[in-house]
Design a protein around this motif. Sequence first.
Motif, PDB file in Angstrom:
ATOM      1  N   UNK A   1       0.821  -1.230   0.000  1.00  0.00           N
ATOM      2  CA  UNK A   1       0.000   0.000   0.000  1.00  0.00           C
ATOM      3  C   UNK A   1       0.848   1.271   0.000  1.00  0.00           C
ATOM      4  N   UNK A   2       2.154   1.120   0.148  1.00  0.00           N
ATOM      5  CA  UNK A   2       3.005   2.302   0.396  1.00  0.00           C
ATOM      6  C   UNK A   2       3.145   3.191  -0.844  1.00  0.00           C
ATOM      7  N   UNK A   3       3.219   4.515  -0.592  1.00  0.00           N
ATOM      8  CA  UNK A   3       3.549   5.446  -1.690  1.00  0.00           C
ATOM      9  C   UNK A   3       5.022   5.306  -1.994  1.00  0.00           C
ATOM     10  N   UNK A   4       5.803   5.079  -0.927  1.00  0.00           N
ATOM     11  CA  UNK A   4       7.255   4.898  -1.078  1.00  0.00           C
ATOM     12  C   UNK A   4       7.760   4.142   0.148  1.00  0.00           C
ATOM     13  N   UNK A   5       8.683   3.232  -0.066  1.00  0.00           N
ATOM     14  CA  UNK A   5       9.266   2.492   1.061  1.00  0.00           C
ATOM     15  C   UNK A   5      10.748   2.850   1.163  1.00  0.00           C
ATOM     16  N   UNK A   6      11.273   2.757   2.382  1.00  0.00           N
ATOM     17  CA  UNK A   6      12.684   3.102   2.624  1.00  0.00           C
ATOM     18  C   UNK A   6      13.440   1.874   3.118  1.00  0.00           C
ATOM     19  N   UNK A   7      14.666   1.747   2.678  1.00  0.00           N
ATOM     20  CA  UNK A   7      15.560   0.708   3.177  1.00  0.00           C
ATOM     21  C   UNK A   7      16.839   1.422   3.606  1.00  0.00           C
ATOM     22  N   UNK A   8      17.173   1.326   4.889  1.00  0.00           N
ATOM     23  CA  UNK A   8      18.343   2.078   5.348  1.00  0.00           C
ATOM     24  C   UNK A   8      19.323   1.188   6.088  1.00  0.00           C
ATOM     25  N   UNK A   9      20.596   1.532   5.985  1.00  0.00           N
ATOM     26  CA  UNK A   9      21.655   0.789   6.668  1.00  0.00           C
ATOM     27  C   UNK A   9      22.966   1.536   6.506  1.00  0.00           C
ATOM     28  N   UNK A  10      23.968   1.083   7.219  1.00  0.00           N
ATOM     29  CA  UNK A  10      25.300   1.680   7.118  1.00  0.00           C
ATOM     30  C   UNK A  10      26.308   0.608   6.730  1.00  0.00           C
TER      31      UNK A  10
ATOM     32  N   UNK B   1      17.747  15.214   4.048  1.00  0.00           N
ATOM     33  CA  UNK B   1      16.762  15.553   3.021  1.00  0.00           C
ATOM     34  C   UNK B   1      15.637  14.539   2.900  1.00  0.00           C
ATOM     35  N   UNK B   2      15.983  13.265   2.744  1.00  0.00           N
ATOM     36  CA  UNK B   2      14.944  12.274   2.412  1.00  0.00           C
ATOM     37  C   UNK B   2      13.921  12.091   3.512  1.00  0.00           C
ATOM     38  N   UNK B   3      14.270  12.474   4.730  1.00  0.00           N
ATOM     39  CA  UNK B   3      13.326  12.301   5.839  1.00  0.00           C
ATOM     40  C   UNK B   3      12.052  13.120   5.613  1.00  0.00           C
ATOM     41  N   UNK B   4      12.109  14.088   4.720  1.00  0.00           N
ATOM     42  CA  UNK B   4      10.912  14.891   4.435  1.00  0.00           C
ATOM     43  C   UNK B   4       9.810  14.030   3.808  1.00  0.00           C
ATOM     44  N   UNK B   5      10.168  12.889   3.256  1.00  0.00           N
ATOM     45  CA  UNK B   5       9.159  12.023   2.615  1.00  0.00           C
ATOM     46  C   UNK B   5       8.421  11.137   3.615  1.00  0.00           C
ATOM     47  N   UNK B   6       8.928  11.077   4.830  1.00  0.00           N
ATOM     48  CA  UNK B   6       8.307  10.186   5.825  1.00  0.00           C
ATOM     49  C   UNK B   6       6.991  10.785   6.307  1.00  0.00           C
TER      50      UNK B   6
ATOM     51  N   UNK C   1       6.581   2.797   5.341  1.00  0.00           N
ATOM     52  CA  UNK C   1       7.381   1.677   5.815  1.00  0.00           C
ATOM     53  C   UNK C   1       8.888   1.919   5.620  1.00  0.00           C
ATOM     54  N   UNK C   2       9.612   1.666   6.690  1.00  0.00           N
ATOM     55  CA  UNK C   2      11.078   1.823   6.660  1.00  0.00           C
ATOM     56  C   UNK C   2      11.697   0.512   7.138  1.00  0.00           C
ATOM     57  N   UNK C   3      12.602  -0.042   6.345  1.00  0.00           N
ATOM     58  CA  UNK C   3      13.322  -1.246   6.797  1.00  0.00           C
ATOM     59  C   UNK C   3      14.685  -0.799   7.306  1.00  0.00           C
ATOM     60  N   UNK C   4      14.940  -1.077   8.569  1.00  0.00           N
ATOM     61  CA  UNK C   4      16.200  -0.676   9.206  1.00  0.00           C
ATOM     62  C   UNK C   4      17.094  -1.920   9.290  1.00  0.00           C
ATOM     63  N   UNK C   5      18.181  -1.924   8.540  1.00  0.00           N
ATOM     64  CA  UNK C   5      19.058  -3.101   8.542  1.00  0.00           C
ATOM     65  C   UNK C   5      20.248  -2.803   9.451  1.00  0.00           C
ATOM     66  N   UNK C   6      20.485  -3.680  10.388  1.00  0.00           N
ATOM     67  CA  UNK C   6      21.646  -3.488  11.269  1.00  0.00           C
ATOM     68  C   UNK C   6      22.209  -4.847  11.671  1.00  0.00           C
TER      69      UNK C   6
ATOM     70  N   UNK D   1       8.260  10.511  13.327  1.00  0.00           N
ATOM     71  CA  UNK D   1       7.548  11.207  12.238  1.00  0.00           C
ATOM     72  C   UNK D   1       6.486  10.306  11.619  1.00  0.00           C
ATOM     73  N   UNK D   2       6.172   9.206  12.294  1.00  0.00           N
ATOM     74  CA  UNK D   2       5.037   8.370  11.882  1.00  0.00           C
ATOM     75  C   UNK D   2       5.400   7.119  11.115  1.00  0.00           C
ATOM     76  N   UNK D   3       6.688   6.904  10.821  1.00  0.00           N
ATOM     77  CA  UNK D   3       7.068   5.740  10.016  1.00  0.00           C
ATOM     78  C   UNK D   3       6.792   4.438  10.763  1.00  0.00           C
ATOM     79  N   UNK D   4       6.520   3.393   9.988  1.00  0.00           N
ATOM     80  CA  UNK D   4       6.450   2.046  10.554  1.00  0.00           C
ATOM     81  C   UNK D   4       7.808   1.415  10.269  1.00  0.00           C
TER      82      UNK D   4
END
Length: 582
Positions: free
Chosen positions: A439-448, A481-486, A491-496, A515-518
């Motif tokens: 259902x997402x307009x945009x999904x995020x995948x983040x990691x370092x 910058x990209x946090x403005x889209x949240x 949905x945000x996938x946090x990889x660690x 900021x409301x992200x799942x």
Amino acid sequence: MCGIIGYTGDAEATPILIAGLRALEYRGYDSAGIALAGGGRLRAIKSVGRIDALAEKAAGADAAGTCGIGHTRWATHGCPTEDNCHPHLSYGGRFAVVHNGIIENCDALRKLCESAGVTPRGDTDSELIAHLLELEYDGDPVAALRRVAARLRGSYALGVLCADFPREIYAAKMRSPLIIGLGDGAACLSSDGGAMPECVNRLAVLADGQEARLTPGGAEVYERGRPVAGEFVRCQSSRVAAGLSGYPHYMLKEMCEQPEAIARTVADECKSSRPALPRAGVTLIGCGSSYHAALACAPLVERVTGCRAEVRLASEYICSERVREHGRHCVLLSQSGETADTIAAAEEAERRGCRTLAIVNVHASTLTRVCDSFLCTRAGPEISVATTKGFTTQVGALARLAADSDPAFARELKSLPFAAEEALAAAEKTAEYAGRFARAKCAFFVGRKTDYGAALEGALKLKEITYVPALGIAAGELKHGSISLIEKGTPVVMICTDPALEDKAVLSAASVRSRGAFVLAVTTCARVAEACDGAVMLPRVHPLLSAAVSVIPLQRLAYETALLLGRDIDKPRNLAKSVTVE
Ligand code: M6R
């Protein structure tokens, strides 16, 4: 991108060509066609869409004959219409042509045809080749093919029929793969050894600039007009249509094959036969998922070489400024070994004075011939357009190289296939979250660090098979910058996977949740899992190896989301398995 198949022998050609096209369909699937020789004329049967549509059309047509060529297309010049679909018949109907590659001087060739009074039916560069053959023909099809090939600029693998010689197929090649297969009383042609008909027991790779004449009795290979010995090697049928083995999709089958594929790739073979990672600057180069594998492995390479590893997109590397790179080593990663940008990057690296090492999954691929040395991953044939085991075995292959000079690391590496097995089981949990991603307009995948390469790969998997917009972001960049889209529910996938980065991951999760992200954690760290809304727990492996494990739930998440959305998972829109044009 596209696939070529040809057969001449004693059997009916159509079923063999259709079966070959099915095995090649993953290479391009917007239209397909076959041409048959016999009765003093050539007949072409073409269809827009999948091979099933072509098979249906052929069943109701005059498709008899024992010599033919076939093609499955991924459009480059012109839309997928029957006029643009291969095989192309020449204006007088004497030649039929299938072509893989891109002809760069097609505008000039079109003018040449038009000035000879020939108006092409469609928009493709390939059709022009058929007309030029008929214009050049003086009774010897191989000579006509040689003269036409000399006019072509760019890349081509060609399969040709001539109505005057109804039992023969002609072939020519430049920078696009083409393989000849021989069986008892049959000769075949294919752009992919894995699609060869089952009767084939000997294979030869046609070299750039060569032409060939195939007859049921064998094949003659020519270079500059003179016959040369084709280098045929014995083979067993490697028809990739080995089937789904009960799986609903190749992508799922290939995901499940990862533990074994990684185990084969990292298995302790003879170290002396492997190229060593130099203690010098290394540039890792690839496209798409292979680029992500390079990014994920850069920290590993840095640890081994003690030098900074640079990671470059092949398509950017070839147009970057030509600075002195003498003494650098370039590692080119490519599952197929046929990606045009990666091949061009290998050639460019050589011009810049670098040593080149290819890491490929296809032994007889072009990249292995272009580079100074090569190493094969042992993933086995990969059919799903979205790569899975291609990525994880690339990580395995680079880790194997690193382990050669680090016994402690070599011990860690042994546990990698078992960790992949555990990750596969853990990944099933992603089905619970697929609805949010669908259902997402945009999904995020983040990691370092290593997880950043995995994040990019997770985002690519979601985009390519679900068409849901997704961003892979270095966790530290979110706030720039990209946090403005949240927004609520994003949905945000946090990889660690690195305990040393745990605190930072907890902070990043908090900043997007506020900021409301799942936030779904894919992690080895309990604290990160607690800081998120949901979690897939991964087995612990050495953090420098973890991309081969953390990516598995990301693949599965994309797969489950695509299932919910009813997508064509193995053949997503607009894509092709190997991208053989720049
Ligand atoms: O065969 P290669 O590894 O060179 O292919 C590179 C990319 O085209 C490939 O990884 C592509 O991004 C895949 N579809 C990703 O699933």
